[in-house]
Design a protein around this motif. Structure first.
Motif, PDB file in Angstrom:
ATOM      1  N   THR A 100    -103.770 -85.127  38.812  1.00 50.76           N
ATOM      2  CA  THR A 100    -104.943 -84.372  39.228  1.00 50.76           C
ATOM      3  C   THR A 100    -104.549 -83.566  40.453  1.00 50.76           C
ATOM      4  O   THR A 100    -103.656 -83.967  41.209  1.00 50.76           O
ATOM      5  CB  THR A 100    -106.122 -85.294  39.579  1.00 50.76           C
ATOM      6  OG1 THR A 100    -105.741 -86.151  40.657  1.00 50.76           O
ATOM      7  CG2 THR A 100    -106.557 -86.123  38.373  1.00 50.76           C
ATOM      8  N   GLU A 125    -109.274 -82.314  45.140  1.00 52.08           N
ATOM      9  CA  GLU A 125    -110.061 -83.512  45.409  1.00 52.08           C
ATOM     10  C   GLU A 125    -111.129 -83.659  44.340  1.00 52.08           C
ATOM     11  O   GLU A 125    -111.597 -82.670  43.784  1.00 52.08           O
ATOM     12  CB  GLU A 125    -110.699 -83.436  46.794  1.00 52.08           C
ATOM     13  CG  GLU A 125    -109.683 -83.409  47.931  1.00 52.08           C
ATOM     14  CD  GLU A 125    -108.765 -84.626  47.975  1.00 52.08           C
ATOM     15  OE1 GLU A 125    -109.242 -85.752  47.680  1.00 52.08           O
ATOM     16  OE2 GLU A 125    -107.570 -84.459  48.277  1.00 52.08           O
ATOM     17  N   PRO A 126    -111.540 -84.892  44.046  1.00 50.36           N
ATOM     18  CA  PRO A 126    -112.574 -85.086  43.027  1.00 50.36           C
ATOM     19  C   PRO A 126    -113.898 -84.462  43.457  1.00 50.36           C
ATOM     20  O   PRO A 126    -114.182 -84.324  44.647  1.00 50.36           O
ATOM     21  CB  PRO A 126    -112.696 -86.598  42.908  1.00 50.36           C
ATOM     22  CG  PRO A 126    -111.934 -87.196  44.021  1.00 50.36           C
ATOM     23  CD  PRO A 126    -111.081 -86.143  44.626  1.00 50.36           C
ATOM     24  N   GLU A 127    -114.699 -84.118  42.468  1.00 56.37           N
ATOM     25  CA  GLU A 127    -116.040 -83.587  42.717  1.00 56.37           C
ATOM     26  C   GLU A 127    -116.961 -84.693  43.221  1.00 56.37           C
ATOM     27  O   GLU A 127    -117.876 -84.440  43.996  1.00 56.37           O
ATOM     28  CB  GLU A 127    -116.619 -82.980  41.435  1.00 56.37           C
ATOM     29  CG  GLU A 127    -115.807 -81.818  40.889  1.00 56.37           C
ATOM     30  CD  GLU A 127    -115.731 -80.663  41.863  1.00 56.37           C
ATOM     31  OE1 GLU A 127    -116.791 -80.182  42.296  1.00 56.37           O
ATOM     32  OE2 GLU A 127    -114.599 -80.248  42.200  1.00 56.37           O
ATOM     33  N   ALA A 128    -116.727 -85.910  42.772  1.00 56.29           N
ATOM     34  CA  ALA A 128    -117.516 -87.063  43.195  1.00 56.29           C
ATOM     35  C   ALA A 128    -116.749 -88.330  42.863  1.00 56.29           C
ATOM     36  O   ALA A 128    -115.876 -88.336  41.984  1.00 56.29           O
ATOM     37  CB  ALA A 128    -118.870 -87.079  42.480  1.00 56.29           C
ATOM     38  N   THR A 160    -113.876 -91.356  39.239  1.00 59.50           N
ATOM     39  CA  THR A 160    -113.605 -90.156  40.023  1.00 59.50           C
ATOM     40  C   THR A 160    -113.826 -88.989  39.069  1.00 59.50           C
ATOM     41  O   THR A 160    -113.248 -88.961  37.984  1.00 59.50           O
ATOM     42  CB  THR A 160    -112.172 -90.121  40.597  1.00 59.50           C
ATOM     43  OG1 THR A 160    -111.213 -90.034  39.541  1.00 59.50           O
ATOM     44  CG2 THR A 160    -111.885 -91.361  41.439  1.00 59.50           C
ATOM     45  N   TRP A 204    -113.639 -85.008  38.075  1.00 61.19           N
ATOM     46  CA  TRP A 204    -112.816 -83.823  38.346  1.00 61.19           C
ATOM     47  C   TRP A 204    -113.232 -82.676  37.442  1.00 61.19           C
ATOM     48  O   TRP A 204    -113.685 -82.902  36.311  1.00 61.19           O
ATOM     49  CB  TRP A 204    -111.348 -84.134  38.058  1.00 61.19           C
ATOM     50  CG  TRP A 204    -110.816 -85.297  38.817  1.00 61.19           C
ATOM     51  CD1 TRP A 204    -110.982 -86.621  38.525  1.00 61.19           C
ATOM     52  CD2 TRP A 204    -110.056 -85.259  40.026  1.00 61.19           C
ATOM     53  NE1 TRP A 204    -110.365 -87.399  39.463  1.00 61.19           N
ATOM     54  CE2 TRP A 204    -109.784 -86.595  40.396  1.00 61.19           C
ATOM     55  CE3 TRP A 204    -109.559 -84.220  40.813  1.00 61.19           C
ATOM     56  CZ2 TRP A 204    -109.040 -86.915  41.529  1.00 61.19           C
ATOM     57  CZ3 TRP A 204    -108.822 -84.544  41.943  1.00 61.19           C
ATOM     58  CH2 TRP A 204    -108.573 -85.866  42.290  1.00 61.19           C
ATOM     59  N   LYS A 205    -113.010 -81.463  37.902  1.00 62.30           N
ATOM     60  CA  LYS A 205    -113.135 -80.301  37.020  1.00 62.30           C
ATOM     61  C   LYS A 205    -111.977 -80.382  36.027  1.00 62.30           C
ATOM     62  O   LYS A 205    -110.856 -80.760  36.403  1.00 62.30           O
ATOM     63  CB  LYS A 205    -113.071 -79.014  37.829  1.00 62.30           C
ATOM     64  CG  LYS A 205    -114.281 -78.823  38.707  1.00 62.30           C
ATOM     65  CD  LYS A 205    -114.203 -77.525  39.470  1.00 62.30           C
ATOM     66  CE  LYS A 205    -115.459 -77.375  40.315  1.00 62.30           C
ATOM     67  NZ  LYS A 205    -115.391 -76.221  41.212  1.00 62.30           N
ATOM     68  N   ASN A 252    -108.441 -79.306  36.775  1.00 62.01           N
ATOM     69  CA  ASN A 252    -107.706 -80.049  37.791  1.00 62.01           C
ATOM     70  C   ASN A 252    -107.111 -81.353  37.271  1.00 62.01           C
ATOM     71  O   ASN A 252    -106.611 -82.157  38.052  1.00 62.01           O
ATOM     72  CB  ASN A 252    -108.611 -80.336  38.995  1.00 62.01           C
ATOM     73  CG  ASN A 252    -108.989 -79.070  39.734  1.00 62.01           C
ATOM     74  OD1 ASN A 252    -108.440 -78.017  39.511  1.00 62.01           O
ATOM     75  ND2 ASN A 252    -109.960 -79.180  40.618  1.00 62.01           N
ATOM     76  N   LEU A 300    -117.102 -82.167  33.274  1.00 58.75           N
ATOM     77  CA  LEU A 300    -116.301 -82.974  34.191  1.00 58.75           C
ATOM     78  C   LEU A 300    -115.465 -83.992  33.424  1.00 58.75           C
ATOM     79  O   LEU A 300    -115.791 -84.348  32.292  1.00 58.75           O
ATOM     80  CB  LEU A 300    -117.214 -83.716  35.171  1.00 58.75           C
ATOM     81  CG  LEU A 300    -118.017 -82.837  36.134  1.00 58.75           C
ATOM     82  CD1 LEU A 300    -119.101 -83.658  36.818  1.00 58.75           C
ATOM     83  CD2 LEU A 300    -117.103 -82.182  37.149  1.00 58.75           C
ATOM     84  N   ASP A 359    -113.764 -87.836  34.011  1.00 59.07           N
ATOM     85  CA  ASP A 359    -113.673 -89.048  34.822  1.00 59.07           C
ATOM     86  C   ASP A 359    -112.283 -89.625  34.644  1.00 59.07           C
ATOM     87  O   ASP A 359    -111.924 -90.066  33.557  1.00 59.07           O
ATOM     88  CB  ASP A 359    -114.738 -90.054  34.366  1.00 59.07           C
ATOM     89  CG  ASP A 359    -114.582 -91.440  34.998  1.00 59.07           C
ATOM     90  OD1 ASP A 359    -113.749 -91.602  35.908  1.00 59.07           O
ATOM     91  OD2 ASP A 359    -115.294 -92.349  34.554  1.00 59.07           O
TER      92      ASP A 359
END
Length: 141
Positions: A17, A20-23, A44, A46-47, A50, A90, A92
């Motif tokens: 990745t 940074e993760p989105e959340a 985690t 991610w877009k 990424n 997204l 995970d």
């Protein structure tokens, strides 16, 4: 830009990745608990651009119990890798998969289904945030 690397249980599939993760947080839904064989799942998000498979793409199998979650795993060892969430745009990547990631959870989702109450001061949502199609309703810790 920061790069995190991860792999399945046997190492046949490698992912990375960037950024940074989105959340980051915890999911308490029955599906995640069953899939992870644990009382809670650390995620985690991610877009998609990424997240990249760098080795062993031909060994990735997928299972979609619902349209929301397309779970991916290594067909050699069964090691879980990530879950694509097409409606959310997204991916995970399981927190435990990414070596060196400083896991900093910000929320608990699907807390109405919890079997392991966690008193950590983080927001607890009944289901998902409203911006991701959930009710956005907070529940008591």
């Amino acid at each position: 830009m920061t790069t995190y690397k991860g792999a399945c249980f046997c190492g046949a599939v490698e992912i990375e990745t960037t950024g940074e993760p989105e959340a980051m947080g915890y999911c308490h839904c029955a599906s995640c608990r069953s899939w992870s064989a644990a009382p809670v799942n650390a995620f985690t998000l991610w877009k998609p651009q990424n997240v990249r498979v760098t080795k062993g793409a031909e060994r990735i199998a997928s299972f979609a119990k619902t349209d929301l979650s397309h779970r991916q795993y290594c067909n050699s060892c069964g090691g879980h890798l990530m879950t694509e969430h097409p409606p959310l745009g997204l991916v995970d990547v399981y927190a435990a998969t990414l070596a060196g990631l400083d896991f900093a959870p910000g929320v608990h989702v699907n807390y109405a289904e919890t079997v392991l109450p966690m008193r950590d001061g983080l927001p607890k949502l009944k289901d998902f945030p409203a911006e991701l199609g959930g009710s956005g309703v907070a529940v008591a810790e």
